[in-house]
Write an enzyme that holds these catalytic residues in place. Sequence first.
Site, PDB file in Angstrom:
ATOM      1  CG  HIS A 149      -0.280   0.027   2.529  1.00 13.76           C
ATOM      2  ND1 HIS A 149       0.193   1.186   3.099  1.00 13.76           N
ATOM      3  CD2 HIS A 149       0.011  -0.968   3.403  1.00 13.76           C
ATOM      4  CE1 HIS A 149       0.732   0.908   4.285  1.00 13.76           C
ATOM      5  NE2 HIS A 149       0.644  -0.400   4.491  1.00 13.76           N
ATOM      6  CB  CYS A 165       1.476  -3.858   4.961  1.00 11.76           C
ATOM      7  SG  CYS A 165      -0.110  -4.465   5.577  1.00 11.76           S
TER       8      CYS A 165
END
Length: 192
Positions: A149, A165
């Site tokens: 992201h 992440c």
Amino acid sequence: MKRRDFLAGTACGVVLAGSAGAAIPLALPDYNMPEDMLPREVRIKNDFGPFEIHVDPGQYALYWTLPKKKAIRYPVGIGRTSLYEAGEYYVGARKEWPSWTPTDEMIERSPQLYAQHADGMPGGINNPLGSRGLYLFQPGRGDTFLRIHGTNEPKTIGRRVSNGCARLINDQMIDLYNRVPMNTRVIMYPLA
């Protein structure tokens, strides 16, 4: 597969600062990243299939593979050591300016940071998922709650800061997002 088998040492090509087709909203700030923190085309040693994502946590780099032993290298921040999860995934969802809700585990680990967002946060420049999100899935498991992201926090690139992440600066994430279709293979290599 070891990361040294994946990479060649030298970069070739030009910095991809504002790639064609990457729609950058006017609200996106200029991150003024130094040249060594910009995406660039590099040679890779192995004959990986084109159009895959490979995350090398030791180099804080994400590689979007291209034909003829080339790739685009993006600098990334990765998950903290205890939260990083090596493995093979596929892109099971893609979202522009995604909303975000912390997991129960995140709230339990850091209630002072995450409890206030237990009902979610709408997408936007200050959202932790940033400009774009690639949602990582595994067969039989479904959504792993791991993401590739965007972020508007340049200081987190090149560090182990996230809840598992991989993150790219928002404008670089838009560039990657525009290249990556659904069901793309993603390999997150083990921490060295």
